[in-house]
Design a protein around this motif. Structure first.
Motif, PDB file in Angstrom:
ATOM      1  N   GLY A   1      71.850   2.164 -84.927  1.00  0.00           N
ATOM      2  CA  GLY A   1      72.678   1.223 -85.673  1.00  0.00           C
ATOM      3  C   GLY A   1      73.874   1.916 -86.309  1.00  0.00           C
TER       4      GLY A   1
ATOM      5  N   LYS B   1      75.433   0.322 -79.188  1.00  0.00           N
ATOM      6  CA  LYS B   1      74.246   1.023 -79.714  1.00  0.00           C
ATOM      7  C   LYS B   1      73.939   2.250 -78.852  1.00  0.00           C
ATOM      8  CE  LYS B   1      72.212  -3.080 -81.791  1.00  0.00           C
ATOM      9  NZ  LYS B   1      71.087  -3.995 -81.927  1.00  0.00           N
TER      10      LYS B   1
ATOM     11  N   ARG C   1      79.803  -2.589 -87.101  1.00  0.00           N
ATOM     12  CA  ARG C   1      79.132  -3.685 -86.390  1.00  0.00           C
ATOM     13  C   ARG C   1      80.098  -4.758 -85.915  1.00  0.00           C
ATOM     14  NH1 ARG C   1      74.940  -5.091 -90.717  1.00  0.00           N
ATOM     15  NH2 ARG C   1      75.548  -7.200 -90.172  1.00  0.00           N
TER      16      ARG C   1
END
Ligand SMILES: NC(=O)c1ccc[n+]([C@@H]2O[C@H](COP(=O)([O-])OP(=O)(O)OC[C@H]3O[C@@H](n4cnc5c(N)ncnc54)[C@H](O)[C@@H]3O)[C@@H](O)[C@H]2O)c1
Length: 328
Positions: A10, A42, A192
């Motif tokens: 992550g 990832k 992200r």
């Protein structure tokens, strides 16, 4: 130290692992590489971690909610001294779409990691990611860990609060030292794709409108990834003093402590890209909160936590990474 990081592929987990290798620490990583967002991102993060870690890195592709597989790691993890539980179903908005993913990972998975933790003979600290979202619609700013948090406004927030309560139980029952860290909107390189910086950058480059919720009337304590990682390592390096009759559990905010408006944040992205955004002003989303702001006095006092990166420095670093990674 030997650190077990869940969510090692992550955003925060991979950056933390890289920092630990610089200090000569060992890392055991767990991640199921699920497809909540681009799996290739990832995998790319994981590859960086593998390259940097070499023999100091071991990886298990596992679901933390798979209790048989996780508890079977007991023997191979017997030298683990610290756990950083970062694996979670993150995201406030997605918890309205797929609530069960939150229960599986953030409740079942969390308890499974806590069960593994209590079996590890050398474990000094169990640290886990909580979130500023536990403060719900708190209007008193800055948010202090002393503030009431029994009114979560999303299932994501409820599961994060529940993690804090379970930590208390494990600390009480097994004298397992547990530290919860309430992270405040983390951004930076390798970030992200479901978060604002990434979404806005992608749309601005493509010439597509960016969704601006609550008509832009939002404030966030945006925290740069390196400051977050320094905070986590500060926690590892400052174990709590165990006192007779006292439950070994503690909670801290990890935020920048300088709240910025969403429009200023977007402005920094526009500036770094040299391109104006097309705004799509929208109402507030269900489950979201208008403002977050971290009181970090205790975090400073106990860990020497000192976030230094403003959005004026952090956003250009994110944009630089984004362009390189995507070949823009
Ligand atoms: N990024 C932020 O702004 C922020 C803010 C507050 C709290 N947090 C918390 O910090 C932690 C890390 O966040 P992040 O931004 O790095 O998120 P991330 O989604 O990039 O990382 C989480 C990792 O956990 C893995 N994972 C998810 N479910 C799993 C499962 N069941 N088994 C094994 N692996 C699983 C995912 O594949 C992912 O690689 C999370 O707990 C999140 O809730 C993040």
């Amino acid at each position: 130290m030997k650190v077990l990081i869940t969510g090692a592929a992550g955003f925060i987990g991979s950056t933390l692992a890289l920092k630990l290798f610089e200090r000569g620490d060992e890392v055991v990583g767990i991640d199921n590489l699920n497809d909540y967002y681009d799996v290739n991102l990832k995998k790319a993060r994981l590859e960086r971690v593998r390259q940097a870690g070499g023999k100091a890195f071991t990886f298990h592709q596992l679901n933390i909610a798979d209790k048989d597989s996780i508890l079977a790691l007991e023997e191979s993890c017997k030298d683990v001294t610290h756990i950083m539980n970062l694996a979670a179903q993150a995201g406030v908005r997605y918890s309205l779409i797929n609530p069960f993913a939150y229960v599986e990972t953030n409740v079942m998975g969390y308890v499974t990691i806590a069960e593994l933790a209590r079996r590890l003979p050398k474990l000094e600290q169990f640290v886990y990611a909580s979130s500023s979202s536990v403060y719900g619609g708190n209007t008193k700013t800055p948010f202090s860990v002393e503030d009431p948090v029994e009114k979560p406004v999303s299932l994501y927030a409820a599961t994060k609060r529940e993690n804090e309560l379970i930590a208390h139980t494990y600390a009480h029952l097994y004298k397992m030292p547990c530290t919860g860290l309430r992270f405040f909107t983390v951004y930076g390189p390798w970030g992200r794709p479901d978060m604002a910086a990434y979404l806005f950058t992608k749309n601005i480059i493509a010439g597509e409108p960016i969704p601006v919720f609550n008509h832009g009337n939002m404030r966030r304590d945006f925290t740069y990834i390196d400051d977050i990682v320094a905070g986590v390592i500060g926690v590892f390096d400052n174990p709590m003093t165990l006192e007779e009759g006292k439950v070994p559990t503690r909670l801290y905010n990890i935020g920048n402590s300088h709240t910025e408006t969403l429009m200023d944040y977007i402005g920094e992205i526009e500036k770094a890209l040299g391109k104006k955004a097309i705004y799509d002003f929208l109402p507030m989303q269900a489950g979201d909160v208008p403002a977050t702001s971290a009181d970090i006095e205790a975090t400073k006092r106990d860990f020497g936590f000192a976030p230094t990166t403003t959005i004026r420095e952090g956003i250009p670093k994110f944009i630089e990474w984004y362009k390189t990674y995507h070949g823009v």
